[in-house]
Motif scaffolding. Structure first.
Motif, PDB file in Angstrom:
ATOM      1  N   ALA A  15       0.722  -1.276  -0.044  1.00 36.39           N
ATOM      2  CA  ALA A  15       0.448  -0.520  -0.090  1.00 36.39           C
ATOM      3  C   ALA A  15       0.564   0.968   0.079  1.00 36.39           C
ATOM      4  O   ALA A  15       0.970   2.254  -0.848  1.00 36.39           O
ATOM      5  CB  ALA A  15      -0.836  -0.090   1.122  1.00 36.39           C
ATOM      6  N   PRO A  16       1.984   1.141   0.680  1.00 32.63           N
ATOM      7  CA  PRO A  16       2.711   2.938   1.067  1.00 32.63           C
ATOM      8  C   PRO A  16       3.551   3.274  -0.198  1.00 32.63           C
ATOM      9  O   PRO A  16       3.269   4.102  -0.808  1.00 32.63           O
ATOM     10  CB  PRO A  16       3.920   2.039   1.933  1.00 32.63           C
ATOM     11  CG  PRO A  16       2.924   2.053   2.677  1.00 32.63           C
ATOM     12  CD  PRO A  16       2.407   0.573   1.934  1.00 32.63           C
ATOM     13  N   THR A  19       0.133   3.685  -2.713  1.00 30.50           N
ATOM     14  CA  THR A  19      -0.761   5.107  -2.822  1.00 30.50           C
ATOM     15  C   THR A  19       0.986   6.664  -3.050  1.00 30.50           C
ATOM     16  O   THR A  19       0.197   7.346  -3.388  1.00 30.50           O
ATOM     17  CB  THR A  19      -0.253   5.325  -0.730  1.00 30.50           C
ATOM     18  OG1 THR A  19      -0.911   4.057  -0.578  1.00 30.50           O
ATOM     19  CG2 THR A  19      -0.872   6.693  -0.634  1.00 30.50           C
ATOM     20  N   ARG A  22      -0.009   7.189  -6.550  1.00 36.80           N
ATOM     21  CA  ARG A  22      -1.082   7.653  -6.906  1.00 36.80           C
ATOM     22  C   ARG A  22      -0.692   9.335  -6.687  1.00 36.80           C
ATOM     23  O   ARG A  22      -1.270   9.295  -7.619  1.00 36.80           O
ATOM     24  CB  ARG A  22      -2.122   6.441  -6.375  1.00 36.80           C
ATOM     25  CG  ARG A  22      -3.182   7.436  -6.381  1.00 36.80           C
ATOM     26  CD  ARG A  22      -4.548   6.479  -5.740  1.00 36.80           C
ATOM     27  NE  ARG A  22      -5.943   6.627  -6.388  1.00 36.80           N
ATOM     28  CZ  ARG A  22      -6.663   6.161  -5.858  1.00 36.80           C
ATOM     29  NH1 ARG A  22      -6.782   5.082  -4.695  1.00 36.80           N
ATOM     30  NH2 ARG A  22      -7.935   6.022  -6.822  1.00 36.80           N
ATOM     31  N   ASN A  23      -0.013   9.333  -5.450  1.00 35.25           N
ATOM     32  CA  ASN A  23      -0.364  10.550  -5.229  1.00 35.25           C
ATOM     33  C   ASN A  23       1.295  11.486  -6.220  1.00 35.25           C
ATOM     34  O   ASN A  23       1.077  13.133  -6.772  1.00 35.25           O
ATOM     35  CB  ASN A  23       0.950  10.668  -3.745  1.00 35.25           C
ATOM     36  CG  ASN A  23      -0.104  10.211  -2.948  1.00 35.25           C
ATOM     37  OD1 ASN A  23      -1.669  10.333  -2.838  1.00 35.25           O
ATOM     38  ND2 ASN A  23       0.373   9.898  -1.575  1.00 35.25           N
ATOM     39  N   ILE A  43      -8.836   0.964   2.638  1.00 37.26           N
ATOM     40  CA  ILE A  43      -7.507   1.551   3.221  1.00 37.26           C
ATOM     41  C   ILE A  43      -7.365   2.425   1.601  1.00 37.26           C
ATOM     42  O   ILE A  43      -6.227   2.980   1.504  1.00 37.26           O
ATOM     43  CB  ILE A  43      -5.529   0.738   3.212  1.00 37.26           C
ATOM     44  CG1 ILE A  43      -6.121  -0.106   1.691  1.00 37.26           C
ATOM     45  CG2 ILE A  43      -6.067   0.168   4.582  1.00 37.26           C
ATOM     46  CD1 ILE A  43      -4.411  -0.486   1.982  1.00 37.26           C
ATOM     47  N   GLY A  44      -8.852   2.429   0.557  1.00 34.85           N
ATOM     48  CA  GLY A  44      -8.341   3.116  -0.270  1.00 34.85           C
ATOM     49  C   GLY A  44      -7.695   2.494  -1.282  1.00 34.85           C
ATOM     50  O   GLY A  44      -7.465   3.656  -2.309  1.00 34.85           O
ATOM     51  N   LEU A  45      -7.483   1.661  -2.074  1.00 39.80           N
ATOM     52  CA  LEU A  45      -6.756   1.810  -3.290  1.00 39.80           C
ATOM     53  C   LEU A  45      -7.699   0.898  -3.835  1.00 39.80           C
ATOM     54  O   LEU A  45      -8.949   0.039  -3.794  1.00 39.80           O
ATOM     55  CB  LEU A  45      -6.161   0.205  -2.867  1.00 39.80           C
ATOM     56  CG  LEU A  45      -4.356   0.901  -1.803  1.00 39.80           C
ATOM     57  CD1 LEU A  45      -3.632  -0.896  -1.437  1.00 39.80           C
ATOM     58  CD2 LEU A  45      -4.022   1.951  -2.169  1.00 39.80           C
ATOM     59  N   LYS A 152       0.754   0.147   7.428  1.00 39.20           N
ATOM     60  CA  LYS A 152      -0.203   0.739   6.787  1.00 39.20           C
ATOM     61  C   LYS A 152      -1.538  -0.745   7.920  1.00 39.20           C
ATOM     62  O   LYS A 152      -1.440  -1.787   7.401  1.00 39.20           O
ATOM     63  CB  LYS A 152      -0.388   0.325   5.068  1.00 39.20           C
ATOM     64  CG  LYS A 152      -1.650   1.113   4.774  1.00 39.20           C
ATOM     65  CD  LYS A 152      -1.446   2.725   4.957  1.00 39.20           C
ATOM     66  CE  LYS A 152      -2.986   3.134   3.886  1.00 39.20           C
ATOM     67  NZ  LYS A 152      -3.159   4.188   3.999  1.00 39.20           N
TER      68      LYS A 152
END
Length: 343
Positions: A15-16, A19, A22-23, A43-45, A152
């Motif tokens: 995830a990190p 993310t 994506r950022n 966790i928003g993925l 996470k």
């Protein structure tokens, strides 16, 4: 395209980087077996279903079909051969993202695909991202790109005890990650361990999924049992007792707490051996299904030893300092961008 499977911890581990990508403005897609989609959403993925990693040939077919609809520039994966094969088939950059403790697992069923692509083993990664702190690596992989571990977890409403350290006693966390309790044989077995830890002056927190919490919570009114955000609670702990999963181990390491590992497979035995060898923890034998008082006594004795000898905490904190000094995921995303641009 990020590929994970088998355990919620694989979602937390990747995830990190996902993310950060994506950022940075990149389009990402997570592929995971069906039970993990809820975790990805939590966790928003953005995620789509694929077969379980235990079915590598079916998983490869599904990912190649997906790649035909959503062509990736980069394929990111961990222990499986499959992400690399998808990258070869689609001519995408292959990034292996894991920690250098255990090797890739052999995957029966994809030999015809290896032969078709002229391979005798797993494809070589264009970039290997290693989140293992240097002091824990058994033998560093040449050319590995280090990256800082960012914990996470699923989140929920916090309670003050979760983020505050007890003032008058050590806190011991007992967990088996997103699986059931590793001491699942009998409640009397867990009760005996809890009694031993309390007698040693510790506060006990048992992090467990809902089913286990419902089973044990009413029996242990003198301990906290249930959902625990490990990334929040780990920094308040003086010791963690667990099964040796990657996400649990790295999250506790990141917090600078020593660990006692009760491994239940070859993977977690490798993790336990690495921690024990560097003096940041100890290893204990699993408790048999029918219960074994001597095995529980050995776990409790290891806990008392770690709590009594400051050297374990000192070495754990050294590893935490190493983790803090590694490049963050955002920097690694920039490295991936450069590699894509140079192809």
């Amino acid at each position: 395209m990020f590929t994970v499977g088998g355990s919620q911890s694989t979602v937390f581990c990747i995830a990190p980087l996902a993310t950060a990508a994506r950022n940075a403005g990149h389009e990402i897609l997570l592929t995971a077996d069906e039970p993990l989609l809820e975790t990805a959403a939590a966790i928003g993925l953005p995620a789509v279903p694929t077969p379980h990693p235990g079915k590598p040939a079916a998983r490869l077919r599904a990912l190649l079909e997906l790649a035909g609809q959503w062509p990736p520039d980069v394929v990111v994966g961990g222990l499986s051969y499959v992400p690399g094969l998808v990258a070869v088939e689609t001519q995408a950059l292959y990034v292996r993202h894991y920690w250098d403790i255990v090797p890739l697992r052999p995957e029966p069923g994809i030999t015809p695909d290896l032969e078709r692509l002229g391979l005798s083993g797993p494809p070589a990664a264009d970039l290997f991202i290693d989140v293992c702190p240097p002091g824990l690596r058994p033998s560093p992989t040449p050319g590995a790109r280090p990256m800082r571990w960012i914990p996470k977890n699923r989140q929920g409403r916090l309670q003050p005890w979760m983020y505050t350290r007890p003032a008058d006693r050590p806190r011991v966390l007992v967990t088996a990650g997103t699986r059931n309790l590793f001491l699942h044989s009998r409640s009397s077995v867990i009760r005996h361990l809890v009694d031993q830890l309390i007698a040693a002056g510790a506060e006990v927190v048992i992090a467990a999924p809902e089913r286990a919490a419902a089973e044990f919570g009413a029996q242990f009114r003198d301990v906290r049992v249930g959902w625990v955000p490990l990334d929040v609670v780990a920094p308040t702990c003086d010791l963690a007792v667990h099964h040796g999963g990657a996400a649990t181990t790295m999250t506790v390491l990141n917090a600078g707490a020593p660990q006692l590992v009760v491994p239940d497979n070859d993977y977690s035995r490798s993790v336990a051996r690495a921690l024990t060898d560097v003096g940041a923890g100890l290893t204990a034998a699993p408790v048999p299904p029918d219960g074994d008082r001597a095995a529980v006594e050995a776990i409790a004795a290891g806990c008392r030893r770690i709590l009594a000898e400051p050297g374990y905490t000192e070495r754990a904190r050294l590893l935490a300092a190493e983790i803090a000094g590694l490049p963050p995921p955002a920097e690694v995303v920039h490295t991936v961008e450069e590699l894509v641009a140079s192809r």
